[in-house]
Scaffold this motif. Structure first.
Motif, PDB file in Angstrom:
ATOM      1  N   VAL A 232      -9.642  -7.635  -2.369  1.00 15.17           N
ATOM      2  CA  VAL A 232      -8.898  -8.316  -3.619  1.00 15.17           C
ATOM      3  C   VAL A 232      -9.549  -7.752  -4.728  1.00 15.17           C
ATOM      4  CG1 VAL A 232      -8.555 -10.284  -4.994  1.00 15.17           C
ATOM      5  CG2 VAL A 232      -8.499 -10.352  -2.543  1.00 15.17           C
ATOM      6  N   ALA A 233     -10.739  -7.635  -5.121  1.00 15.61           N
ATOM      7  CA  ALA A 233     -11.498  -7.176  -6.174  1.00 15.61           C
ATOM      8  C   ALA A 233     -11.009  -5.750  -6.388  1.00 15.61           C
ATOM      9  CB  ALA A 233     -12.957  -7.122  -6.119  1.00 15.61           C
ATOM     10  N   TYR A 234     -10.933  -4.750  -5.397  1.00 12.21           N
ATOM     11  CA  TYR A 234     -10.557  -3.373  -5.548  1.00 12.21           C
ATOM     12  C   TYR A 234      -8.989  -3.561  -5.850  1.00 12.21           C
ATOM     13  CZ  TYR A 234     -10.466   1.427  -4.112  1.00 12.21           C
ATOM     14  OH  TYR A 234     -10.314   2.784  -4.042  1.00 12.21           O
TER      15      TYR A 234
ATOM     16  N   ASN B 194       5.584   1.070  -6.127  1.00 10.31           N
ATOM     17  CA  ASN B 194       6.579   0.949  -7.057  1.00 10.31           C
ATOM     18  C   ASN B 194       5.928  -0.004  -8.199  1.00 10.31           C
ATOM     19  OD1 ASN B 194       8.455   2.877  -6.539  1.00 10.31           O
ATOM     20  ND2 ASN B 194       9.839   1.188  -5.518  1.00 10.31           N
ATOM     21  N   SER B 195       4.595  -0.094  -8.373  1.00 13.13           N
ATOM     22  CA  SER B 195       3.658  -1.046  -9.411  1.00 13.13           C
ATOM     23  C   SER B 195       2.905   0.036 -10.370  1.00 13.13           C
ATOM     24  CB  SER B 195       3.045  -1.926  -8.554  1.00 13.13           C
ATOM     25  OG  SER B 195       2.495  -2.935  -9.849  1.00 13.13           O
ATOM     26  N   ALA B 196       3.323  -0.015 -11.478  1.00 12.91           N
ATOM     27  CA  ALA B 196       2.414   0.815 -12.503  1.00 12.91           C
ATOM     28  C   ALA B 196       1.001  -0.125 -12.609  1.00 12.91           C
ATOM     29  CB  ALA B 196       2.958   0.719 -13.856  1.00 12.91           C
ATOM     30  N   GLY B 197       1.037  -1.171 -12.404  1.00 15.53           N
ATOM     31  CA  GLY B 197      -0.097  -1.892 -12.623  1.00 15.53           C
ATOM     32  C   GLY B 197      -0.044  -3.541 -13.053  1.00 15.53           C
ATOM     33  N   LEU B 198      -1.189  -4.310 -13.380  1.00 14.02           N
ATOM     34  CA  LEU B 198      -1.010  -5.715 -13.718  1.00 14.02           C
ATOM     35  C   LEU B 198      -0.706  -5.746 -15.052  1.00 14.02           C
ATOM     36  CD1 LEU B 198      -1.379  -8.507 -12.737  1.00 14.02           C
ATOM     37  CD2 LEU B 198      -3.656  -8.323 -13.306  1.00 14.02           C
ATOM     38  N   ASN B 199       0.514  -6.387 -15.413  1.00 20.76           N
ATOM     39  CA  ASN B 199       0.561  -7.123 -16.876  1.00 20.76           C
ATOM     40  C   ASN B 199       0.160  -8.315 -17.219  1.00 20.76           C
ATOM     41  OD1 ASN B 199       2.240  -4.618 -17.304  1.00 20.76           O
ATOM     42  ND2 ASN B 199       3.997  -5.486 -16.409  1.00 20.76           N
TER      43      ASN B 199
ATOM     44  N   ASN C 119       0.896  -1.150  -0.049  1.00 19.55           N
ATOM     45  CA  ASN C 119      -0.141  -0.068  -0.029  1.00 19.55           C
ATOM     46  C   ASN C 119       0.700   1.263   0.129  1.00 19.55           C
ATOM     47  OD1 ASN C 119      -1.949   2.020   0.315  1.00 19.55           O
ATOM     48  ND2 ASN C 119      -2.641   1.263   2.275  1.00 19.55           N
ATOM     49  N   LYS C 120       0.704   2.061  -1.119  1.00 25.07           N
ATOM     50  CA  LYS C 120       1.433   3.351  -1.110  1.00 25.07           C
ATOM     51  C   LYS C 120       0.614   4.644  -0.529  1.00 25.07           C
ATOM     52  CE  LYS C 120       0.597   4.101  -6.184  1.00 25.07           C
ATOM     53  NZ  LYS C 120       1.093   3.847  -7.416  1.00 25.07           N
ATOM     54  N   ARG C 121      -0.602   4.245  -0.302  1.00 23.12           N
ATOM     55  CA  ARG C 121      -1.312   5.330   0.309  1.00 23.12           C
ATOM     56  C   ARG C 121      -1.282   5.286   1.797  1.00 23.12           C
ATOM     57  NH1 ARG C 121      -6.760   3.869  -3.253  1.00 23.12           N
ATOM     58  NH2 ARG C 121      -5.826   4.038  -5.173  1.00 23.12           N
TER      59      ARG C 121
ATOM     60  N   LYS D 227      -6.599  -0.891 -14.085  1.00 25.11           N
ATOM     61  CA  LYS D 227      -6.549   0.259 -14.841  1.00 25.11           C
ATOM     62  C   LYS D 227      -5.258   1.229 -14.870  1.00 25.11           C
ATOM     63  CE  LYS D 227     -11.508   0.977 -13.534  1.00 25.11           C
ATOM     64  NZ  LYS D 227     -12.695   1.642 -12.916  1.00 25.11           N
ATOM     65  N   GLY D 228      -4.239   0.401 -14.199  1.00 22.92           N
ATOM     66  CA  GLY D 228      -3.094   1.314 -14.275  1.00 22.92           C
ATOM     67  C   GLY D 228      -2.907   2.193 -13.113  1.00 22.92           C
ATOM     68  N   GLN D 229      -3.652   1.826 -12.073  1.00 19.78           N
ATOM     69  CA  GLN D 229      -3.818   2.859 -10.661  1.00 19.78           C
ATOM     70  C   GLN D 229      -3.454   1.914  -9.552  1.00 19.78           C
ATOM     71  OE1 GLN D 229      -7.644   4.386 -10.786  1.00 19.78           O
ATOM     72  NE2 GLN D 229      -7.597   5.524 -12.750  1.00 19.78           N
TER      73      GLN D 229
END
Length: 286
Positions: free
Chosen positions: A186-188, A202-207, A7-9, A195-197
């Motif tokens: 998990v779904a969130y 340090n993660s841009a999203g799911l590839n 969690n980066k927030r 969505k790339g959010q």
């Protein structure tokens, strides 16, 4: 100091008993960085992040809030059953999704209704050939269990109907063991990743990569099924359905009117017959 990988927030990260602990932005709740943070705390942090430290938007500017609101959270991080925005209130499920119409502040939400089934539906971009079904199932099952720490028994189905991919997550309150992550969280995380959010540090999203080939997802929709049906009024029904209901009601009313008129006519006829019989009796007696 330490880094909260999940969690980066967060802010004020420190090491306590060998574990990284941080304070959630917006609520100050202590976050365990070894597991997923609850959706309620994440939403609260996102709202606070959009309110502070940025240039004020022009008054006509708007954004797709994607169901985002400033939630009331329990100390445990769970959503409070009743959520409000000023004087407008509504009831939510354990995923924080509205399950009633909006009312005034007198609204009563007696319990936090559990979301037991979450359906994640994705559509991939047009392809020359369909994806391999088994490889697709393996990718999403492995990703959800390793990246989001969900016990595999809660992934009940991964269905591929080209171009649609559907993932079913089911988790009753009685099934959930202590320490298990919640399917709503998990779904969130998953939705933000797609969505790339990404919420991960340090993660841009799911590839998404199936058989070493990148797969582009065009659309993702999440559906929620609660253990108790939602309580939406007629306002939320589609115009077509309302029209059908009105036609049925009119037909029923028409049938009742016909029945009443028919009975009235029969009633008069019977009374007339009785009258004639009485007159005949009087004539015979005379």
């Amino acid at each position: 100091a330490c880094v909260c990988e999940k969690n980066k927030r967060v802010t004020n990260c420190r090491v306590e008993n060998g574990q990284c602990r941080c304070d959630a932005i917006g609520s100050g709740a202590i976050v365990d960085c070894t597991t997923l943070t609850s959706k309620c705390l994440l939403m609260k942090a996102e709202v606070m992040g959009s309110k502070s430290g940025r240039r004020e938007k022009p008054k006509d500017a708007f954004e797709d809030t994607d169901g985002l609101y400033d939630p009331e959270c329990e100390n445990s991080g769970a959503f409070k059953a009743k959520q409000c925005n000023g004087t407008t209130c509504w009831c939510v499920n354990t995923a924080g999704v509205r399950r009633t119409d909006k009312h005034d502040a007198d609204l009563k939400c007696n319990q936090l209704v559990r979301t037991t089934w979450i359906i994640i539906e994705m559509k991939h971009a047009e392809r020359n050939a369909p994806l391999n079904t088994e490889s697709l199932k393996k990718f999403f099952t492995d990703t959800i269990t390793s990246r989001y720490l969900l016990n595999g028994r809660y992934i009940t189905n991964v269905l591929y109907e080209n171009p649609f991919i559907t993932i079913d997550l089911k988790q009753n309150a009685s099934d959930k063991s202590l320490g298990d992550v919640d399917i709503a969280d998990v779904a969130y995380y998953f939705e933000k990743d797609v969505k790339g959010q990404s919420i991960f540090h340090n993660s841009a999203g799911l590839n998404v990569s199936i058989d070493n080939e990148p797969v582009k997802l065009e659309k993702t929709v999440v559906y929620y099924v609660d253990e108790i049906a939602p309580e939406f009024s007629m306002k939320s029904l589609t115009p077509g359905l309302i029209a059908v209901i009105v036609v049925v009601v009119i037909a029923i009313v028409a049938a009742i009117v016909v029945l009443v008129l028919t009975r009235r006519r029969k009633g008069k006829y019977v009374k007339a017959e009785v009258k004639e019989m009485n007159e005949m009796h009087r004539g015979l007696n005379a």
